[in-house]
Design a protein around this motif. Sequence first.
Motif, PDB file in Angstrom:
ATOM      1  N   SER A  32     -28.965  -8.534  -3.936  1.00 48.74           N
ATOM      2  CA  SER A  32     -28.742  -7.778  -2.707  1.00 48.74           C
ATOM      3  C   SER A  32     -27.955  -8.588  -1.701  1.00 48.74           C
ATOM      4  O   SER A  32     -27.148  -8.060  -0.953  1.00 48.74           O
ATOM      5  N   GLU A  33     -28.180  -9.908  -1.667  1.00 42.70           N
ATOM      6  CA  GLU A  33     -27.440 -10.756  -0.740  1.00 42.70           C
ATOM      7  C   GLU A  33     -25.968 -10.815  -1.120  1.00 42.70           C
ATOM      8  O   GLU A  33     -25.085 -10.834  -0.268  1.00 42.70           O
ATOM      9  N   GLN A  34     -25.688 -10.846  -2.438  1.00 44.38           N
ATOM     10  CA  GLN A  34     -24.300 -10.909  -2.878  1.00 44.38           C
ATOM     11  C   GLN A  34     -23.588  -9.597  -2.606  1.00 44.38           C
ATOM     12  O   GLN A  34     -22.416  -9.568  -2.277  1.00 44.38           O
ATOM     13  N   ALA A  35     -24.305  -8.483  -2.774  1.00 43.67           N
ATOM     14  CA  ALA A  35     -23.678  -7.174  -2.643  1.00 43.67           C
ATOM     15  C   ALA A  35     -23.460  -6.788  -1.197  1.00 43.67           C
ATOM     16  O   ALA A  35     -22.508  -6.090  -0.863  1.00 43.67           O
ATOM     17  N   ALA A  36     -24.328  -7.236  -0.314  1.00 39.43           N
ATOM     18  CA  ALA A  36     -24.272  -6.807   1.084  1.00 39.43           C
ATOM     19  C   ALA A  36     -23.366  -7.718   1.895  1.00 39.43           C
ATOM     20  O   ALA A  36     -23.557  -8.923   1.907  1.00 39.43           O
ATOM     21  N   PRO A  37     -22.376  -7.169   2.593  1.00 36.45           N
ATOM     22  CA  PRO A  37     -21.512  -7.999   3.436  1.00 36.45           C
ATOM     23  C   PRO A  37     -22.262  -8.435   4.676  1.00 36.45           C
ATOM     24  O   PRO A  37     -23.239  -7.808   5.078  1.00 36.45           O
ATOM     25  N   PRO A  38     -21.817  -9.531   5.303  1.00 35.24           N
ATOM     26  CA  PRO A  38     -22.483  -9.998   6.521  1.00 35.24           C
ATOM     27  C   PRO A  38     -22.437  -8.928   7.599  1.00 35.24           C
ATOM     28  O   PRO A  38     -21.455  -8.197   7.729  1.00 35.24           O
ATOM     29  N   VAL A  39     -23.519  -8.815   8.357  1.00 31.17           N
ATOM     30  CA  VAL A  39     -23.568  -7.869   9.466  1.00 31.17           C
ATOM     31  C   VAL A  39     -23.904  -8.626  10.731  1.00 31.17           C
ATOM     32  O   VAL A  39     -24.482  -9.697  10.701  1.00 31.17           O
ATOM     33  N   ALA A  40     -23.547  -8.039  11.854  1.00 31.67           N
ATOM     34  CA  ALA A  40     -23.827  -8.693  13.136  1.00 31.67           C
ATOM     35  C   ALA A  40     -25.317  -8.701  13.390  1.00 31.67           C
ATOM     36  O   ALA A  40     -26.017  -7.734  13.086  1.00 31.67           O
ATOM     37  N   SER A  41     -25.797  -9.803  13.951  1.00 28.43           N
ATOM     38  CA  SER A  41     -27.223  -9.898  14.255  1.00 28.43           C
ATOM     39  C   SER A  41     -27.585  -8.892  15.327  1.00 28.43           C
ATOM     40  O   SER A  41     -26.840  -8.663  16.272  1.00 28.43           O
ATOM     41  N   ARG A  42     -28.747  -8.294  15.168  1.00 28.72           N
ATOM     42  CA  ARG A  42     -29.251  -7.368  16.185  1.00 28.72           C
ATOM     43  C   ARG A  42     -30.760  -7.431  16.179  1.00 28.72           C
ATOM     44  O   ARG A  42     -31.362  -7.795  15.165  1.00 28.72           O
ATOM     45  N   PRO A  43     -31.386  -7.083  17.278  1.00 29.54           N
ATOM     46  CA  PRO A  43     -32.848  -7.141  17.321  1.00 29.54           C
ATOM     47  C   PRO A  43     -33.466  -6.239  16.276  1.00 29.54           C
ATOM     48  O   PRO A  43     -32.896  -5.216  15.901  1.00 29.54           O
ATOM     49  N   ALA A  44     -34.650  -6.628  15.800  1.00 29.41           N
ATOM     50  CA  ALA A  44     -35.371  -5.795  14.842  1.00 29.41           C
ATOM     51  C   ALA A  44     -35.672  -4.446  15.472  1.00 29.41           C
ATOM     52  O   ALA A  44     -35.920  -4.336  16.671  1.00 29.41           O
ATOM     53  N   GLU A  45     -35.634  -3.400  14.664  1.00 30.17           N
ATOM     54  CA  GLU A  45     -35.874  -2.050  15.175  1.00 30.17           C
ATOM     55  C   GLU A  45     -37.280  -1.932  15.733  1.00 30.17           C
ATOM     56  O   GLU A  45     -38.242  -2.377  15.144  1.00 30.17           O
ATOM     57  N   LYS A  46     -37.360  -1.312  16.894  1.00 25.66           N
ATOM     58  CA  LYS A  46     -38.650  -1.113  17.556  1.00 25.66           C
ATOM     59  C   LYS A  46     -39.031   0.354  17.461  1.00 25.66           C
ATOM     60  O   LYS A  46     -38.337   1.222  17.949  1.00 25.66           O
ATOM     61  N   SER A  47     -40.155   0.648  16.845  1.00 22.21           N
ATOM     62  CA  SER A  47     -40.637   2.015  16.810  1.00 22.21           C
ATOM     63  C   SER A  47     -41.786   2.165  17.794  1.00 22.21           C
ATOM     64  O   SER A  47     -42.566   1.253  17.982  1.00 22.21           O
ATOM     65  N   SER A  48     -41.852   3.335  18.385  1.00 18.07           N
ATOM     66  CA  SER A  48     -42.946   3.645  19.305  1.00 18.07           C
ATOM     67  C   SER A  48     -43.036   2.657  20.457  1.00 18.07           C
ATOM     68  O   SER A  48     -44.121   2.343  20.927  1.00 18.07           O
ATOM     69  N   ARG A  49     -41.913   2.144  20.911  1.00 17.08           N
ATOM     70  CA  ARG A  49     -41.921   1.218  22.041  1.00 17.08           C
ATOM     71  C   ARG A  49     -42.260   1.979  23.309  1.00 17.08           C
ATOM     72  O   ARG A  49     -41.587   2.932  23.667  1.00 17.08           O
ATOM     73  N   PRO A  50     -43.327   1.609  24.007  1.00 20.23           N
ATOM     74  CA  PRO A  50     -43.688   2.323  25.234  1.00 20.23           C
ATOM     75  C   PRO A  50     -42.673   2.076  26.341  1.00 20.23           C
ATOM     76  O   PRO A  50     -42.018   1.036  26.371  1.00 20.23           O
ATOM     77  N   ALA A  51     -42.557   3.040  27.228  1.00 18.73           N
ATOM     78  CA  ALA A  51     -41.628   2.900  28.337  1.00 18.73           C
ATOM     79  C   ALA A  51     -42.113   1.820  29.293  1.00 18.73           C
ATOM     80  O   ALA A  51     -43.289   1.516  29.379  1.00 18.73           O
ATOM     81  N   GLY A  52     -41.147   1.252  30.017  1.00 16.84           N
ATOM     82  CA  GLY A  52     -41.506   0.282  31.040  1.00 16.84           C
ATOM     83  C   GLY A  52     -41.541  -1.146  30.558  1.00 16.84           C
ATOM     84  O   GLY A  52     -41.971  -2.046  31.278  1.00 16.84           O
ATOM     85  N   GLY A  53     -41.061  -1.385  29.333  1.00 15.90           N
ATOM     86  CA  GLY A  53     -40.977  -2.760  28.849  1.00 15.90           C
ATOM     87  C   GLY A  53     -42.314  -3.420  28.628  1.00 15.90           C
ATOM     88  O   GLY A  53     -42.457  -4.627  28.808  1.00 15.90           O
ATOM     89  N   LYS A  54     -43.325  -2.661  28.230  1.00 12.13           N
ATOM     90  CA  LYS A  54     -44.630  -3.270  27.995  1.00 12.13           C
ATOM     91  C   LYS A  54     -44.603  -4.171  26.775  1.00 12.13           C
ATOM     92  O   LYS A  54     -43.880  -3.939  25.823  1.00 12.13           O
TER      93      LYS A  54
END
Length: 286
Positions: A32-54
């Motif tokens: 998978s590492e060989q097949a996948a081209p490099p991608v730009a770093s980004r934060p891990a996906e956040k699910s159900s993140r409450p509003a207000g930056g808790k």
Amino acid sequence: MKKFSPLTTRRQLLLSGAAVALLPSVRALAKSEQAAPPVASRPAEKSSRPAGGKKIVMLDPGHGGVDSGAVGQEGSEEKHIVLEIAHNVRQQLSQHHHIEVRLTRDSDHFIPLAERVEIAHQHGADLFMSIHADGFTSPTANGASVFALSNRGASSAMARYLSEKENAADKVGGVKVQSDNPYLQQVLFDLVQTDTIKNSLTLGSHILKQIRPVHHLHSQHTEQAAFAVLKSPSIPSVLVETSFITNPAEERLLGTTAFRQKIASAIADGIVSFFAEFDRRNQRPG
């Protein structure tokens, strides 16, 4: 909200869609590492993140369902006691509006170790804490302990014993554990960021500082061992052993509402103190 530490591109590729403790085979990984081209770093996906930056705290009551955990001489089961303590911690932290608390389990059911880690990632947790009540071969063992992940072996014989015991939970629940692979283990440990372990050790020191005035400590510093449930590469994670349920006096303590609330209050105060220190360290000049 700023994450504790960003994941590198390689780590993103390795971790996408999988729990750390159950990575694909090394062959599939390399392919998978060989097949996948490099991608730009980004934060891990956040699910159900409450509003207000808790800040999201994931509490993990150990064991559950067919896995009772340690059992005291009077028949107390670890799985029930730690769930009560987790509920008390959540209640204590509900007073802090900048903190959102979630539990890996809110009832008596079994969850595999790797799934507990994955739940924390799915919820975008900023902190992971697994709550337990020790069991040991000698009934004289007593006191509370806090553990962080180690990639250099256990910090003590007790840490090694407890990590091996806790890591066996999947076998109790009938989960087929992937056979040991030295190369795969190295890949896992390579993924664990140094700053994440440092943050975990800092979190541990805050918890111990708050527990010390209210309960005897089995160890005065944060111990380290290869606990499977602590193997998140990006989330500061600790395992808190609140007491030895196999010690008759501490089993009776754990069975009281007063002690469960007292230890939960200390844990909650330690979490609040940790977040306050982290925010101070990361404040930028205006």
